[in-house]
Design a protein around this motif. Sequence first.
Motif, short mmCIF file in Angstrom:
data_model
loop_
_atom_site.label_atom_id
_atom_site.label_comp_id
_atom_site.label_asym_id
_atom_site.label_seq_id
_atom_site.Cartn_x
_atom_site.Cartn_y
_atom_site.Cartn_z
N GLY A 152 0.82 -1.19 0.00
CA GLY A 152 0.00 0.00 0.00
C GLY A 152 0.86 1.25 0.00
O GLY A 152 2.09 1.18 -0.02
N PRO A 153 0.23 2.42 0.02
CA PRO A 153 1.00 3.67 0.08
C PRO A 153 1.87 3.71 1.33
O PRO A 153 1.46 3.27 2.40
N CYS A 154 3.07 4.25 1.16
CA CYS A 154 4.03 4.28 2.26
C CYS A 154 4.55 5.70 2.41
O CYS A 154 4.96 6.32 1.43
N THR A 155 4.53 6.24 3.63
CA THR A 155 4.98 7.61 3.83
C THR A 155 6.06 7.67 4.90
O THR A 155 5.93 7.08 5.97
N PHE A 156 7.13 8.40 4.55
CA PHE A 156 8.23 8.69 5.47
C PHE A 156 8.46 10.20 5.51
O PHE A 156 9.58 10.66 5.65
N ARG A 157 7.39 10.98 5.37
CA ARG A 157 7.53 12.44 5.32
C ARG A 157 8.21 12.97 6.58
O ARG A 157 7.81 12.66 7.70
N GLY A 158 9.23 13.80 6.37
CA GLY A 158 9.88 14.45 7.49
C GLY A 158 10.66 13.52 8.39
O GLY A 158 11.08 13.93 9.49
N CYS A 159 10.90 12.29 7.98
CA CYS A 159 11.66 11.36 8.81
C CYS A 159 13.13 11.78 8.88
O CYS A 159 13.66 12.43 7.99
N GLU A 160 13.78 11.37 9.95
CA GLU A 160 15.21 11.59 10.10
C GLU A 160 15.90 10.24 10.24
O GLU A 160 15.65 9.50 11.18
N PHE A 161 16.76 9.94 9.26
CA PHE A 161 17.57 8.73 9.30
C PHE A 161 19.02 9.20 9.48
O PHE A 161 19.77 9.34 8.52
N ASP A 205 6.45 8.12 -0.08
CA ASP A 205 6.66 9.55 0.15
C ASP A 205 7.78 9.76 1.16
O ASP A 205 7.63 9.43 2.34
N PHE A 206 8.92 10.31 0.67
CA PHE A 206 10.03 10.69 1.53
C PHE A 206 10.16 12.22 1.56
O PHE A 206 11.25 12.74 1.79
N HIS A 207 9.10 12.93 1.33
CA HIS A 207 9.13 14.39 1.28
C HIS A 207 9.71 14.97 2.58
O HIS A 207 9.31 14.59 3.68
N ASP A 208 10.70 15.83 2.43
CA ASP A 208 11.32 16.52 3.57
C ASP A 208 12.07 15.58 4.51
O ASP A 208 12.41 15.96 5.63
N ALA A 209 12.35 14.37 4.08
CA ALA A 209 13.11 13.46 4.94
C ALA A 209 14.57 13.86 4.97
O ALA A 209 15.10 14.48 4.04
N GLU A 210 15.26 13.52 6.07
CA GLU A 210 16.69 13.76 6.21
C GLU A 210 17.38 12.41 6.35
O GLU A 210 17.07 11.64 7.25
N ILE A 211 18.31 12.16 5.42
CA ILE A 211 18.97 10.87 5.38
C ILE A 211 20.48 11.09 5.39
O ILE A 211 21.00 11.89 4.60
N ARG A 221 12.38 17.62 -1.67
CA ARG A 221 12.94 18.31 -0.50
C ARG A 221 13.66 17.36 0.45
O ARG A 221 13.92 17.70 1.61
N CYS A 222 13.98 16.19 -0.01
CA CYS A 222 14.72 15.25 0.83
C CYS A 222 16.20 15.64 0.85
O CYS A 222 16.77 16.05 -0.16
N LEU A 223 16.83 15.52 2.00
CA LEU A 223 18.23 15.86 2.16
C LEU A 223 19.03 14.58 2.42
O LEU A 223 18.79 13.88 3.40
N VAL A 224 19.97 14.30 1.52
CA VAL A 224 20.92 13.19 1.71
C VAL A 224 22.26 13.83 2.05
O VAL A 224 22.96 14.33 1.17
N SER A 225 22.60 13.83 3.32
CA SER A 225 23.78 14.58 3.76
C SER A 225 25.09 13.85 3.48
O SER A 225 26.15 14.48 3.45
#
Length: 723
Positions: free
Chosen positions: A385-394, A417-423, A441-445
């Motif tokens: 099904g749909p999966c959301t990780f919005r705004g998550c911090e990894f 959805d990984f919108h605004d996630a930080e990885i 808007r996902c950030l892969v540092s």
Amino acid sequence: MEDTRGDAADRSNRGDEGGESTGVGGDARAVAADDPATVDPSILHLSPAEREARGITDDDVRETFRTVLERGTEDQKDLSGVTLPALALDRTTLESADRHPVDLSGATIEALSLSYSRVTVPVVLDGATLGSLRLTEAHAETPVSCSDVTVTGETSLFEAQFDNDVAFDGATFEGPVDCDEATFRDDVRFDEATFDDEVTFRAAECHGDSNHLDDNTSFSGATFRSTVSFRETEFGFTMFDDLTCCETAVFQEATFTGDAEFHGAGFGADADFDEVEFRDDTAFTNATFQQQATFRGASFAGGARTLTDDASFAEAVFHDAVTFRRASFRYVTFADAEFRGTARFESATFNGDADFPNVSFARAVNFDEGRFREDADFSGGQFDGPCTFRGCEFVGGANHLKDDVSFEKARFADDVDFHDAEIASANVRNVAFGGTIDFSRCLVSERIDIEAHGIDDDAFVDFTRGKIRSGRIVQPAEGWVRYDLTLASVGDVELEAERTTDRRQLLDYFRFCRTEFDEFDGHTFDFSGHREYLDRNGWTIHGFDEPRTDEFDPDYALEMTPEVIETTYLKAKQSASEIGDMKTAGEFRVKRQRYSRHKTLEAVSDPDAGLWTRLKNLGRVVENCFLGLTCGHGMRPMRIGIVFAIAPLFFAIPYAFGGPLFETGAEGFYENLYFSYISYTTIGYGDIGPIGPLARLLAGSEAYLSTVLAALLVYALVKRSEL
């Protein structure tokens, strides 16, 4: 002998002539306090019919029971198998001359009530059948053994206090059970117990003792056929393994200070674990939740041991919706768990490793605003099904030997959805995508490695406004995925194809639109490895190839206006220049000038602009066209060289065939061609000169044109030498 017993019982009931009584508290009992021989428990062993036949009343039985309890020998306290009327021993202190237990194993008692009493005599009710059991606010200082007891009516342990072991293993409670605010200071067992009616342990305390080798509280294999509530209960080391709850089970705001074991537990209705505190290791392995399960705000802190997970839901099955919203975990595993309903982990915090390998989500799953402080493993996961990780911090931990989050071999059948996630770093290798994957808007540092194939032809990864410091994106042998990098910041990212023969079409599946390529210091995107594709495709990077299906029509963040495209190639040129790839930089400069011309044409045709503004833009358009046609904006020296060489040829034609207005004094086409070249090069030998008025104009124009073209040739050669 039987008559004597009957007379004695009758006398005990009536008292003697002086009014003295042999009942509870009578002088006769005081006189014989130290003489067990005066205790006669025989009437307790009679059947109710035999007592009735002899005129023995229920009060006689109760008085005799009390006497046996207080002064009886070990043999006299053996009352196993007796049948007794209701025993009301409320508001008393039950003491005995010795510590031998009162053994009522297998007894049948209409009711047993010790409410508000203090019990200092061990009581054994193993296998007994009770009409009801009441210990409301009782205080039992000695062990209480009720293994295999059957209570056909109400059971009340409300505010009771048990200082020693309590055993109800194998017990059957046919009526309601009230253990609210009860306190069990030592071990208590309800193993294999069956509760047929409502059960409440609200605000109870099951502390146990300091023995960590055993369980302080155990409900192993217990069955609750009706609702059960452990709300606000405090537990020590607790076993609920193989528990069966047929109706709603409530553990809301309970506290587990020791290990909590729910291995194999089955919840047939709603299970409420909201705000529960698990301060030591917790296991729900192989547990089954048939209906909704809630762990909102639950805390899984774990203990000091590092060899086991602090919380385990391995192989648990959730048939309906489950929520862990705002729950906090240390080390937790959901390995091989099945979520058949919706799963919600919004704002959950994982302070240790979060392991979800081979987990399956049949419906929607939501990890919005989740915080993964250590490594997170979703490898082999199935997301239907749909999966959301919005705004998550990894953000991962101190372990640099593996990725901070891994989705290796996972399968996403729907949108993600990984919108605004930080990885920090991510492994997305051998992954299947079936819908739109939103990394906007996902950030892969640090780094991301993606090797994904599409389940269908419309798989699409949206990195709009995302930031990728470094990484590697590989297109598989089959099922290529499109990547939209509009307004993204892309650093040292390698684009590859699994098969070498496919690399020529690689950039057909990557879209760069106003993308930043040099935002990360020391990590700049390199186009040089894709020159073969770019040469073949006219150095186009701002669009995909033609979609293979009509259904592929994603919403782009920007409209493809000439201004947007011009900015795209300007940024690409700057990136190539920064890494010293002047060939690529030059080609992108040519593309930029082309779309700059289109942008300026729009300004020329703007009816709201002033006349002077439109004229200036028209001049820019002419200039742009001239530079593009003659020298390819400095990238085509061969073109300007050819133009420079053959330009006089076109002037020779009007000289030769234009009549008196173009007369030069030369005869024939060859002499006019000669005149054109010496005019063009401003040599002017003087043997031939322009005579006609238009010939003079053309001769002067040739000299001017030669100067311009010569300058352009030098400009193009210099630019070319920089490549």
